[in-house]
Design an enzyme around this catalytic site. Structure first.
Site, short mmCIF file in Angstrom:
data_model
loop_
_atom_site.label_atom_id
_atom_site.label_comp_id
_atom_site.label_asym_id
_atom_site.label_seq_id
_atom_site.Cartn_x
_atom_site.Cartn_y
_atom_site.Cartn_z
N GLY A 201 0.83 -1.20 0.00
CA GLY A 201 0.00 0.00 0.00
C GLY A 201 0.85 1.24 0.00
O GLY A 201 2.07 1.17 0.10
N GLY A 203 2.63 4.40 1.24
CA GLY A 203 3.23 4.81 2.51
C GLY A 203 2.54 6.03 3.10
O GLY A 203 2.34 6.11 4.31
N SER A 204 2.17 6.97 2.23
CA SER A 204 1.56 8.18 2.78
C SER A 204 0.18 7.86 3.36
O SER A 204 -0.32 8.58 4.20
CB SER A 204 1.48 9.27 1.72
OG SER A 204 0.78 8.78 0.60
N GLU A 245 17.59 4.97 8.14
CA GLU A 245 18.63 4.98 7.11
C GLU A 245 18.17 5.97 6.06
O GLU A 245 17.30 5.65 5.24
CB GLU A 245 18.78 3.58 6.49
CG GLU A 245 19.18 2.49 7.47
CD GLU A 245 20.64 2.61 7.93
OE1 GLU A 245 21.42 3.29 7.26
OE2 GLU A 245 20.96 2.02 8.97
N CYS A 279 21.88 5.55 -1.85
CA CYS A 279 22.03 6.49 -0.72
C CYS A 279 23.49 6.86 -0.57
O CYS A 279 23.83 7.96 -0.16
CB CYS A 279 21.49 5.86 0.55
SG CYS A 279 22.09 4.19 0.80
#
Ligand code: NAP
Ligand code: MG
Length: 477
Positions: A201, A203-204, A245, A279
């Site tokens: 789903g 995330g927000s 992270e 990252c």
């Protein structure tokens, strides 16, 4: 076309309470590659409930039992490694060559490193007469980004299982093909019901329900800084432990007297692999001013050797993950031009000569900016694309200062002819990881950032310890 219409709760694939679907786009072609269901808050509650219930027994699993589950997971991953690679390419357009190098074996290495680490950790020790016990912290909510779709899930899930935690995984929507493959593997290893759960789903929409949930004891999050801060605020309300992270703006310091062509190739790889969606991308290249011009030309040569295109074919660089990401990167390339950095190679727009059928893919021209300074937007903000920013420096002390002048502190790179000198520089960087004269990393070594790059460490012993509580029992024994 795949349809993912189920989430995984309490050992079963189930339909969400109110299913709602969204299309998945193949970034290589721009075509729909499937659709995925979106769960809601009620599904999150059911998943957390299952994990909480399962924790009652699973928290007593012995070290040997946990290792047996992890071995079964590793075996299953090994068997299905080809499917994992395919799924990663469907999700993020990673080229075959990079799947062979990293996305495939990296996921397996993460599970194996959790096994080795658990073998080493002593769960019961003594401090004088006090008994010290390391116990699983409880229900772990694991929220993953999409850029390492296989590894990020195996790192988090294997650490949580090693610690004896039960799990609610919320993978990135853009990593759905891979996430479902992982859940299918975990479904085959006979974990007790409820130990592993996965909600799909947005995330927000469901993120807050998960990170505010009073029955979640630990949140492990990889993703953007803004969401990380929101999660830390949510976690504070119920005093949850958490691992974050987050982003980076890592400096690649080229020391004087380096082999220019060789080091320039490394500098290009360190920022362009995975289409720069790392990252730890070496997105600031710090070069002695005296060799700047020669160095950026060598980077240009290296970039011109990179083939951008069909990730299922022989490309070195595939697309970036989505149209939204493509636009963000275009914005940063334009900002580099507007702020007056030299555009050495690349630029805005899509690369010319994309193979037929791939014109709608989200491809970026690998880009190098020269003569930049550390105050420019392209030097301060995370671009998350194949864009290198080269900054000239006068002395090595200046280079260290520029490297540390960043809100981030995830990683650093030091390359030079003298290994000892490079190590000395590495020790002065305010980052959680430093690559010296090579780009490899041990999957059992700690990973995580200083400053706004995060809180806590993942991988190996360090990743498992984050998910353990420490109990001291004082008695006369
Ligand atoms: P993101 O937008 O923050 O998303 C990361 C994850 O969080 C996704 O699963 C997302 O779900 C979910 N999410 C979104 N809003 C949420 C909320 N309010 N509450 C809880 N979860 C929420 O980040 P991204 O763009 O996917 O990832 C790129 C970022 O990750 C970069 O900044 C990169 O540096 C960082 N990263 C860090 C590391 C590291 O080890 N330090 C490694 C890799 C990436 P949806 O997918 O449904 O939106
Ligand atoms: Mg920090």
């Amino acid at each position: 076309m795949k349809t993912y219409d189920k989430i995984y709760i309490n050992g079963e694939w189930v339909s969400p309470v109110t299913p709602d679907f969204v299309n998945l786009i193949n970034p290589a072609t721009g075509k729909v590659s499937g659709k995925v269901v979106r769960a809601n808050e009620k599904d999150v509650s059911l998943a957390v409930k299952a994990a909480k219930e399962a924790f009652k027994n699973f928290s007593n699993a012995t070290k040997e039992e946990r290792i047996a589950y992890l071995r079964a997971f590793a075996n299953e991953y090994q068997k299905q490694m080809e499917e994992v690679k395919q799924a990663v390419t469907m999700d993020i357009g990673s080229p075959k060559s990079f799947n062979e190098m990293l996305h495939g074996p990296g996921g397996l290495a993460a599970i194996n490193s959790s096994i080795e680490a658990l073998e080493e950790i002593e769960l019961e020790t003594k401090h004088g007469k006090t008994l010290i016990i390391r116990e699983p912290i409880g229900v772990a909510a694991l929220i993953a980004a999409w850029n390492w779709p296989s590894m990020m899930i195996t790192v988090k899930v294997s650490a949580a299982l090693a610690a004896g935690c039960t799990i609610v995984l919320k993978p990135a929507e853009l990593g759905t093909h891979t996430a479902v493959k992982m859940a299918e593997m975990l479904d085959t290893i006979n974990l007790p019901k409820g130990v592993f759960n996965m909600v799909l789903g947005s995330g927000s929409k469901i993120g807050n329900a998960l990170t505010q949930h009073p029955d979640v004891d630990f949140v492990s999050f990889t993703g953007s800084e803004g969401v990380g801060i929101q999660i830390a605020e949510n976690a504070a309300d119920t005093v949850k432990k958490l691992g974050l992270e987050l982003g980076g703006k890592s400096a690649f310091i080229v020391l004087p007297d380096s082999d220019i062509s060789q080091v320039a190739q490394m500098a290009v790889m360190a920022v362009m692999l995975n289409s720069g969606q790392m990252c730890a991308a070496a997105s600031r290249t710090l070069v002695p001013a005296s060799i700047h011009d020669e160095f950026v030309q060598a980077m240009k040569t290296a970039v011109n050797h990179l083939k951008v295109g069909d990730p299922f074919g022989d490309a070195d660089i595939g697309p970036v993950v989505s149209q939204k990401q493509w636009e963000t990167i275009q914005y940063y390339i334009q900002s580099g031009i507007d702020e007056g950095a030299d555009l050495v190679v690349g630029g805005t727009g899509k690369p010319e000569n994309l193979p037929e059928g791939f014109e709608q893919g989200t491809y970026i021209k690998p880009t190098v900016f020269g003569n930049a300074n550390n105050q420019m937007k392209i030097a301060r903000e995370e671009i998350f694309g194949p864009v290198a920013t080269v900054i000239p420096y006068k002395t090595v002390d200046d280079a260290i200062e520029i490297a540390n002048d960043s809100p981030y502190g995830l990683s650093g790179y030091v390359f030079g002819p003298n290994n000892q000198e490079a190590l000395d520089v590495a020790k002065q960087l305010r980052t959680g990881f430093v690559f010296v004269n090579q780009l490899e990393m041990d999957p059992g070594a700690p990973w995580g950032g200083y400053k706004t790059s995060g809180i806590g460490r993942e991988n190996g012993i360090w990743g498992i310890e984050e998910m353990l509580e420490i109990k001291a029992i004082s008695s006369n024994e």
